[in-house]
Design a protein around this motif. Structure first.
Motif, mmCIF file in Angstrom:
data_model
loop_
_atom_site.group_PDB
_atom_site.id
_atom_site.type_symbol
_atom_site.label_atom_id
_atom_site.label_comp_id
_atom_site.label_asym_id
_atom_site.label_seq_id
_atom_site.Cartn_x
_atom_site.Cartn_y
_atom_site.Cartn_z
ATOM 1 N N GLY A 153 9.343 61.934 -47.515
ATOM 2 C CA GLY A 153 9.825 62.361 -48.824
ATOM 3 C C GLY A 153 10.736 63.571 -48.767
ATOM 4 O O GLY A 153 10.734 64.398 -49.689
ATOM 5 N N GLU A 154 11.527 63.683 -47.722
ATOM 6 C CA GLU A 154 12.351 64.879 -47.535
ATOM 7 C C GLU A 154 13.394 65.047 -48.640
ATOM 8 O O GLU A 154 13.741 66.170 -48.993
ATOM 9 N N LYS A 155 13.887 63.968 -49.223
ATOM 10 C CA LYS A 155 14.853 64.081 -50.336
ATOM 11 C C LYS A 155 14.200 64.785 -51.532
ATOM 12 O O LYS A 155 14.849 65.570 -52.222
ATOM 13 N N LYS A 156 12.914 64.516 -51.780
ATOM 14 C CA LYS A 156 12.203 65.198 -52.864
ATOM 15 C C LYS A 156 12.132 66.695 -52.585
ATOM 16 O O LYS A 156 12.332 67.512 -53.480
ATOM 17 N N VAL A 157 11.857 67.030 -51.333
ATOM 18 C CA VAL A 157 11.773 68.444 -50.956
ATOM 19 C C VAL A 157 13.124 69.120 -51.165
ATOM 20 O O VAL A 157 13.195 70.248 -51.662
ATOM 21 N N GLN A 158 14.209 68.448 -50.833
ATOM 22 C CA GLN A 158 15.545 69.024 -51.015
ATOM 23 C C GLN A 158 15.839 69.281 -52.494
ATOM 24 O O GLN A 158 16.456 70.292 -52.845
ATOM 25 N N ILE A 159 15.379 68.393 -53.364
ATOM 26 C CA ILE A 159 15.550 68.614 -54.808
ATOM 27 C C ILE A 159 14.694 69.790 -55.255
ATOM 28 O O ILE A 159 15.143 70.670 -55.995
ATOM 29 N N TRP A 160 13.440 69.828 -54.790
ATOM 30 C CA TRP A 160 12.545 70.918 -55.176
ATOM 31 C C TRP A 160 13.080 72.275 -54.728
ATOM 32 O O TRP A 160 12.871 73.275 -55.403
ATOM 33 N N GLN A 161 13.759 72.324 -53.587
ATOM 34 C CA GLN A 161 14.308 73.588 -53.101
ATOM 35 C C GLN A 161 15.281 74.195 -54.106
ATOM 36 O O GLN A 161 15.472 75.403 -54.136
ATOM 37 N N LYS A 162 15.878 73.361 -54.929
ATOM 38 C CA LYS A 162 16.821 73.845 -55.943
ATOM 39 C C LYS A 162 16.114 74.250 -57.231
ATOM 40 O O LYS A 162 16.675 74.983 -58.034
ATOM 41 N N VAL A 163 14.888 73.780 -57.431
ATOM 42 C CA VAL A 163 14.202 73.967 -58.709
ATOM 43 C C VAL A 163 13.017 74.926 -58.601
ATOM 44 O O VAL A 163 12.840 75.808 -59.444
ATOM 45 N N VAL A 164 12.197 74.760 -57.585
ATOM 46 C CA VAL A 164 10.958 75.534 -57.447
ATOM 47 C C VAL A 164 11.268 76.906 -56.857
ATOM 48 O O VAL A 164 11.974 77.023 -55.860
#
Length: 174
Positions: free
Chosen positions: A132-143
């Protein structure tokens, strides 16, 4: 260093020595599993990778084929696992009991314990060291650090580890 055994019987001393050896083996396994160089070599060192790939090709998207058309391929995979899966950790510190079905290895975001027969998350962690690395990349921008993140349906925590790093010491993952 571990404290010396003082004022115990010979049997107690032997027991303490065994506990010390196991503790040292566990620490050695954690140090070896924590080595970042293992993540890059994950695909090359994936457990029984070719038999897994053969089974994936045989099954396609029809899991009903597992017991019928793919039984022989599945049997080869099981034989490979019985032959090659000797320890539960990357460092080889803990022998795998016949009934064990989990592996422990260093992955991109930390040490994970997973079932390598899990077709999605387990195989992703086994082969690539991530899931799920794409999810982590999105979260890096939000969380952001200090926030509270909800990980609903966390399964084995493959995404909980990167979330916990993103929220930091002052944040929480619930």
């Amino acid at each position: 260093p571990l404290p010396p055994t003082v004022g115990v019987s010979a049997r107690g001393a032997r027991s303490a020595m065994r506990r010390r050896r196991r503790a040292k083996a566990f620490l050695a396994a954690l140090v070896a599993v924590s080595s970042p160089s293992l993540v890059g070599a994950a695909a090359a060192a994936a457990l029984c990778h070719e038999p897994f790939r053969a089974l994936e090709r045989c099954i396609g998207n029809d899991y009903d084929r597992l017991n019928a058309q793919c039984a022989e391929v599945y049997s080869k995979l099981r034989s490979c696992l019985d032959r090659d899966w000797k320890t539960i950790d990357d460092a080889g510190g803990f022998a795998r009991p016949k009934t064990a079905f989990n592996r422990m290895r260093q992955c991109r975001h930390g040490v994970m314990l997973f079932n390598p027969m899990d077709w999605y998350i387990g195989r992703g962690l086994e082969v690539y060291g991530e899931w799920g690395e794409k999810k982590v990349q999105i979260w890096q921008k939000v969380v952001k650090p200090g926030q509270v993140a909800l990980d609903i349906g966390a399964h084995i925590g493959a995404l909980t580890l990167p979330l916990s790093r993103l929220v930091g010491r002052d944040g929480r993952v619930v």
